[in-house]
Design a protein around this motif. Sequence first.
Motif, PDB file in Angstrom:
ATOM      1  N   ARG A   1       0.820  -1.214   0.000  1.00 35.77           N
ATOM      2  CA  ARG A   1       0.000   0.000   0.000  1.00 35.77           C
ATOM      3  C   ARG A   1       0.853   1.263   0.000  1.00 35.77           C
ATOM      4  NH1 ARG A   1      -3.897  -2.486   4.633  1.00 35.77           N
ATOM      5  NH2 ARG A   1      -5.330  -3.636   3.250  1.00 35.77           N
ATOM      6  N   ARG A   2       2.102   1.119   0.363  1.00 33.51           N
ATOM      7  CA  ARG A   2       2.986   2.270   0.481  1.00 33.51           C
ATOM      8  C   ARG A   2       4.013   2.354  -0.638  1.00 33.51           C
ATOM      9  NH1 ARG A   2       1.015   0.581   5.020  1.00 33.51           N
ATOM     10  NH2 ARG A   2       0.654   1.982   6.790  1.00 33.51           N
ATOM     11  N   MET A   3       4.375   1.198  -1.220  1.00 33.07           N
ATOM     12  CA  MET A   3       5.415   1.175  -2.241  1.00 33.07           C
ATOM     13  C   MET A   3       4.979   0.374  -3.452  1.00 33.07           C
ATOM     14  SD  MET A   3       9.042   0.819  -0.216  1.00 33.07           S
ATOM     15  CE  MET A   3       8.580  -0.310   1.080  1.00 33.07           C
ATOM     16  N   GLY A   4       5.230   0.933  -4.625  1.00 32.59           N
ATOM     17  CA  GLY A   4       4.997   0.212  -5.867  1.00 32.59           C
ATOM     18  C   GLY A   4       6.331  -0.226  -6.438  1.00 32.59           C
ATOM     19  N   TYR A   5       6.492  -1.525  -6.668  1.00 34.17           N
ATOM     20  CA  TYR A   5       7.771  -2.087  -7.110  1.00 34.17           C
ATOM     21  C   TYR A   5       7.659  -2.591  -8.544  1.00 34.17           C
ATOM     22  CZ  TYR A   5      11.642  -5.475  -7.338  1.00 34.17           C
ATOM     23  OH  TYR A   5      12.750  -6.195  -7.709  1.00 34.17           O
ATOM     24  N   LEU A  29      -4.960  -3.676 -13.043  1.00 33.13           N
ATOM     25  CA  LEU A  29      -5.932  -3.821 -11.960  1.00 33.13           C
ATOM     26  C   LEU A  29      -5.348  -4.582 -10.769  1.00 33.13           C
ATOM     27  CD1 LEU A  29      -8.869  -3.324 -11.018  1.00 33.13           C
ATOM     28  CD2 LEU A  29      -9.500  -5.446 -12.188  1.00 33.13           C
ATOM     29  N   LEU A  30      -4.382  -5.470 -11.028  1.00 32.79           N
ATOM     30  CA  LEU A  30      -3.732  -6.198  -9.936  1.00 32.79           C
ATOM     31  C   LEU A  30      -3.065  -5.244  -8.947  1.00 32.79           C
ATOM     32  CD1 LEU A  30      -2.088  -9.218 -11.789  1.00 32.79           C
ATOM     33  CD2 LEU A  30      -4.031  -9.290 -10.218  1.00 32.79           C
ATOM     34  N   GLY A  31      -2.705  -4.052  -9.410  1.00 33.22           N
ATOM     35  CA  GLY A  31      -2.127  -3.061  -8.528  1.00 33.22           C
ATOM     36  C   GLY A  31      -3.078  -2.597  -7.438  1.00 33.22           C
ATOM     37  N   ARG A  32      -4.370  -2.843  -7.635  1.00 31.78           N
ATOM     38  CA  ARG A  32      -5.359  -2.437  -6.621  1.00 31.78           C
ATOM     39  C   ARG A  32      -5.539  -3.503  -5.536  1.00 31.78           C
ATOM     40  NH1 ARG A  32      -5.551   1.829  -5.462  1.00 31.78           N
ATOM     41  NH2 ARG A  32      -7.603   1.620  -4.502  1.00 31.78           N
ATOM     42  N   MET A  33      -4.931  -4.686  -5.715  1.00 42.73           N
ATOM     43  CA  MET A  33      -5.156  -5.790  -4.780  1.00 42.73           C
ATOM     44  C   MET A  33      -4.863  -5.439  -3.324  1.00 42.73           C
ATOM     45  SD  MET A  33      -6.544  -8.126  -6.513  1.00 42.73           S
ATOM     46  CE  MET A  33      -6.508  -9.452  -5.302  1.00 42.73           C
ATOM     47  N   PRO A  34      -3.800  -4.686  -2.999  1.00 45.14           N
ATOM     48  CA  PRO A  34      -3.564  -4.366  -1.588  1.00 45.14           C
ATOM     49  C   PRO A  34      -4.682  -3.553  -0.943  1.00 45.14           C
ATOM     50  CG  PRO A  34      -1.608  -3.936  -2.901  1.00 45.14           C
ATOM     51  CD  PRO A  34      -2.726  -4.198  -3.867  1.00 45.14           C
ATOM     52  N   HIS A  35      -5.514  -2.920  -1.763  1.00 44.78           N
ATOM     53  CA  HIS A  35      -6.573  -2.050  -1.231  1.00 44.78           C
ATOM     54  C   HIS A  35      -7.949  -2.702  -1.273  1.00 44.78           C
ATOM     55  CE1 HIS A  35      -3.705   1.314  -1.276  1.00 44.78           C
ATOM     56  NE2 HIS A  35      -3.325   0.853  -2.458  1.00 44.78           N
ATOM     57  N   ILE A  36      -8.064  -3.854  -1.941  1.00 48.08           N
ATOM     58  CA  ILE A  36      -9.375  -4.503  -2.109  1.00 48.08           C
ATOM     59  C   ILE A  36      -9.691  -5.363  -0.897  1.00 48.08           C
ATOM     60  CG2 ILE A  36     -10.686  -6.168  -3.490  1.00 48.08           C
ATOM     61  CD1 ILE A  36      -9.103  -5.177  -5.933  1.00 48.08           C
ATOM     62  N   LYS A  37     -10.834  -5.127  -0.275  1.00 46.70           N
ATOM     63  CA  LYS A  37     -11.212  -5.886   0.917  1.00 46.70           C
ATOM     64  C   LYS A  37     -12.032  -7.126   0.551  1.00 46.70           C
ATOM     65  CE  LYS A  37     -11.086  -1.883   4.001  1.00 46.70           C
ATOM     66  NZ  LYS A  37     -11.846  -1.011   4.928  1.00 46.70           N
ATOM     67  N   GLN A  93      -1.399   1.318  -7.465  1.00 44.06           N
ATOM     68  CA  GLN A  93      -1.372   1.004  -6.030  1.00 44.06           C
ATOM     69  C   GLN A  93      -1.537   2.256  -5.168  1.00 44.06           C
ATOM     70  OE1 GLN A  93       2.048  -2.331  -6.796  1.00 44.06           O
ATOM     71  NE2 GLN A  93       1.949  -1.542  -4.730  1.00 44.06           N
ATOM     72  N   ASN A  94      -1.468   3.441  -5.792  1.00 41.46           N
ATOM     73  CA  ASN A  94      -1.472   4.699  -5.040  1.00 41.46           C
ATOM     74  C   ASN A  94      -0.358   4.720  -3.995  1.00 41.46           C
ATOM     75  OD1 ASN A  94      -3.415   6.196  -6.296  1.00 41.46           O
ATOM     76  ND2 ASN A  94      -5.045   5.715  -4.859  1.00 41.46           N
ATOM     77  N   PRO A  95       0.883   4.456  -4.406  1.00 41.95           N
ATOM     78  CA  PRO A  95       1.970   4.359  -3.433  1.00 41.95           C
ATOM     79  C   PRO A  95       2.497   5.734  -3.047  1.00 41.95           C
ATOM     80  CG  PRO A  95       2.854   4.032  -5.616  1.00 41.95           C
ATOM     81  CD  PRO A  95       1.362   4.236  -5.785  1.00 41.95           C
ATOM     82  N   LYS A  96       3.235   5.769  -1.966  1.00 45.87           N
ATOM     83  CA  LYS A  96       3.981   6.963  -1.599  1.00 45.87           C
ATOM     84  C   LYS A  96       5.353   6.957  -2.262  1.00 45.87           C
ATOM     85  CE  LYS A  96       1.823   7.123   3.006  1.00 45.87           C
ATOM     86  NZ  LYS A  96       1.091   8.391   2.846  1.00 45.87           N
TER      87      LYS A  96
END
Length: 250
Positions: A76-80, A97-105, A152-155
């Motif tokens: 959620r914080r880093m995109g690699y 879309l797989l980049g959204r997986m850390p945020h999907i509940k 992923q909306n990373p920082k």
Amino acid sequence: MILEVNGVEFQYRSKEVLTDIRFHLKKNEILAILGPNGVGKTTLLKCMNAILKPKSGTILVDKEDVLKLEQIDIARRMGYVPQRCECARLTAFDAILLGRMPHIKWNITTEDVMLVEATIRKLHLEELALRYIDELSGGELQKVGIARAIAQNPKLLLLDEPTSSLDLRNQLEILNIVRDVVRKENVSAVMTMHDLNLAFRYADKFLFLKNGTIFAAGSMGEITPQTIEEVYGVPVTIQNYMDVSVVIPV
């Protein structure tokens, strides 16, 4: 500071690879990690997002200790973006879309889909969206990998040699994308690179590794021809051309 790396050390079995690595990065900055082959650039990047566990040291992203976080919280914080993205029978849209997986509940939401669509538009990937990623060129695949990390909306973005094996046009296009995202989306980026001229053109700060430790670090004005000669064993001069610093072997 968005990123603080303090005293990181890493070893493979009994071989010391990284020793006392310390640096920091502010928001909206790009850091290029430079140095010869085998010096530990990729290893350092993998330590930063806990793919590899350092022997000692701390890595803070937005004041949180990465090494104490669960992998989903790190994502959620880093995109690699690795050197080579694994190909599968997915469309580019689904791969991003797989980049959204850390945020999907529970399930993918309309908001997730809209964010992916916005990312595709931002990176001008509309023509690739419904193509399968195992049919894409190297440059196209790298753009999809970066888009997935951005979704992923990373920082912080971590990119391992993002221009390796790409032609000149794709190198410039991908680094322009990274720079635009860093400037406009309020994130930072760390890139491992081999091409000094591309690094000097796009990065704000530079970190040179030699023998597993930091030999030199700083902004463009602090990097000298002597630094490069000591790190790479090649005498060079640094010239300014149209406000861009260019390294020329002597």
